[in-house]
Design a protein around this motif. Structure first.
Motif, mmCIF file in Angstrom:
data_model
loop_
_atom_site.group_PDB
_atom_site.id
_atom_site.type_symbol
_atom_site.label_atom_id
_atom_site.label_comp_id
_atom_site.label_asym_id
_atom_site.label_seq_id
_atom_site.Cartn_x
_atom_site.Cartn_y
_atom_site.Cartn_z
ATOM 1 N N LEU A 50 0.862 -1.176 0.000
ATOM 2 C CA LEU A 50 0.000 0.000 0.000
ATOM 3 C C LEU A 50 0.899 1.227 0.000
ATOM 4 C CD1 LEU A 50 -2.172 -1.529 2.727
ATOM 5 C CD2 LEU A 50 -3.305 -0.483 0.776
ATOM 6 N N ARG A 51 0.579 2.217 -0.840
ATOM 7 C CA ARG A 51 1.397 3.423 -0.940
ATOM 8 C C ARG A 51 0.522 4.652 -0.867
ATOM 9 N NH1 ARG A 51 5.018 4.135 -6.297
ATOM 10 N NH2 ARG A 51 2.950 4.444 -7.247
ATOM 11 N N ASN A 52 0.976 5.624 -0.098
ATOM 12 C CA ASN A 52 0.254 6.884 0.016
ATOM 13 C C ASN A 52 0.123 7.504 -1.372
ATOM 14 O OD1 ASN A 52 0.092 9.970 0.400
ATOM 15 N ND2 ASN A 52 -0.342 9.184 2.442
ATOM 16 N N ASP B 203 1.957 11.399 -1.730
ATOM 17 C CA ASP B 203 3.399 11.644 -1.769
ATOM 18 C C ASP B 203 4.194 10.500 -2.407
ATOM 19 O OD1 ASP B 203 3.632 9.619 0.159
ATOM 20 O OD2 ASP B 203 3.817 11.028 1.817
ATOM 21 N N LYS B 204 3.571 9.349 -2.616
ATOM 22 C CA LYS B 204 4.211 8.184 -3.233
ATOM 23 C C LYS B 204 5.418 7.687 -2.431
ATOM 24 C CE LYS B 204 1.526 8.775 -6.874
ATOM 25 N NZ LYS B 204 0.349 7.933 -7.139
ATOM 26 N N HIS C 104 -9.359 6.413 -1.417
ATOM 27 C CA HIS C 104 -9.134 7.822 -1.749
ATOM 28 C C HIS C 104 -7.669 8.207 -1.551
ATOM 29 C CE1 HIS C 104 -13.423 8.888 -2.102
ATOM 30 N NE2 HIS C 104 -13.608 8.070 -1.077
ATOM 31 N N PHE C 105 -7.034 7.613 -0.553
ATOM 32 C CA PHE C 105 -5.716 8.086 -0.122
ATOM 33 C C PHE C 105 -4.588 7.071 -0.295
ATOM 34 C CE2 PHE C 105 -8.918 10.315 2.486
ATOM 35 C CZ PHE C 105 -8.653 11.612 2.088
ATOM 36 N N TRP C 106 -4.919 5.807 -0.626
ATOM 37 C CA TRP C 106 -3.895 4.774 -0.753
ATOM 38 C C TRP C 106 -4.107 3.982 -2.043
ATOM 39 C CZ3 TRP C 106 -0.042 4.294 2.948
ATOM 40 C CH2 TRP C 106 -0.243 5.023 4.125
ATOM 41 N N GLU C 107 -2.991 3.672 -2.715
ATOM 42 C CA GLU C 107 -3.026 2.768 -3.851
ATOM 43 C C GLU C 107 -2.278 1.493 -3.468
ATOM 44 O OE1 GLU C 107 -1.143 4.782 -7.100
ATOM 45 O OE2 GLU C 107 0.645 5.307 -5.948
ATOM 46 N N HIS C 108 -2.478 0.433 -4.217
ATOM 47 C CA HIS C 108 -1.878 -0.842 -3.833
ATOM 48 C C HIS C 108 -1.450 -1.624 -5.065
ATOM 49 C CE1 HIS C 108 -6.298 -1.406 -4.136
ATOM 50 N NE2 HIS C 108 -6.007 -2.584 -4.651
#
Length: 228
Positions: free
Chosen positions: A175-177, A180-181, A203-207
């Motif tokens: 999981l990445r913010n 800011d990545k 909304h705030f994290w990608e995976h």
């Protein structure tokens, strides 16, 4: 194009351990083994992700892995990335009540199987929602992967609830913010584990699931969703 994956059966129970790479030196895969229903949020802010590493017993997990590998109508489909059509680096199958569109493709649902219904019923007791669809992914080996993304299609609603079951080889889930990545949280998705994402997570994290040379066996991932 549909695929027969019976040739992978000899490797079905080759559960290959993978190293956990987690910021803040937090090993969620081992830390939470003590309590199946430990509801500790692995995100520190802006989301809620719960991890249950031994949700299904090994015998039950083995049964589901074997049965789904042999009976699901697996298919490799192209998706569009930055306007370019590429084949997905994994096999997929969509089951449920409604079609689902993502990355430029529309998946039409296959019927629920008894095994999918049983898994759905068990995780709904924890998630406290009624799922109506599931996307199955078959990672044939460590070279199959999933790119960075968010499950934020409009059909999933404002704050999607995603219930993810893992069967087979252990893979690292990151999981990445999204802003800011830089902030990354990683967890080992073990055989029979359950990961629940909800609240504002999408909304705030990608995976993603990165490629790895340490894994040779297959993994099946079932992501249960609510299509509006």
């Amino acid at each position: 194009m549909y695929f027969s994956v019976l040739s992978t059966k000899q490797n079905l129970y080759n559960i290959v351990p993978a190293a956990t790479v987690c910021q803040r030196n937090t090993n969620y895969g081992s830390k939470m083994q003590q309590n199946l229903f430990d509801n500790h949020n692995i995100l520190s802010h802006d989301g809620e992700v719960l991890f249950f590493p031994a949700f299904f017993e090994k015998q039950e997990s083995d049964f589901y892995l074997d049965t789904l590998t042999e009976t699901i109508p697996w298919k490799q489909e192209p998706i569009k990335i930055f306007g370019k059509e590429v084949m997905q680096p994994r096999l997929t199958s969509w089951h449920g009540d409604k079609p689902y569109t993502y990355s430029g493709i529309t998946m039409h649902p296959h019927q629920w199987t008894d095994e999918l219904k049983n898994i759905k019923t068990k995780i709904e007791g924890v998630a406290q929602v009624a799922f109506n669809s599931v996307l199955l992914n078959l990672y044939r080996n460590g070279q199959d992967s999933m790119g960075w993304h968010r499950d934020n299609e409009k059909e999933l609603g404002g704050n999607p609830v995603i219930g993810s079951i893992s069967l087979g080889a252990t893979r690292i889930f990151k999981l990445r913010n999204y802003r800011d990545k830089k902030e990354v949280v990683s967890v080992e998705l073990t055989h029979g584990s359950f990961l629940l994402m909800k609240g504002p997570t999408q909304h705030f994290w990608e995976h993603h699931i990165p490629k790895t040379s340490k894994v040779s066996g297959p993994r099946i991932n079932l992501t249960f969703r609510i299509i509006r």
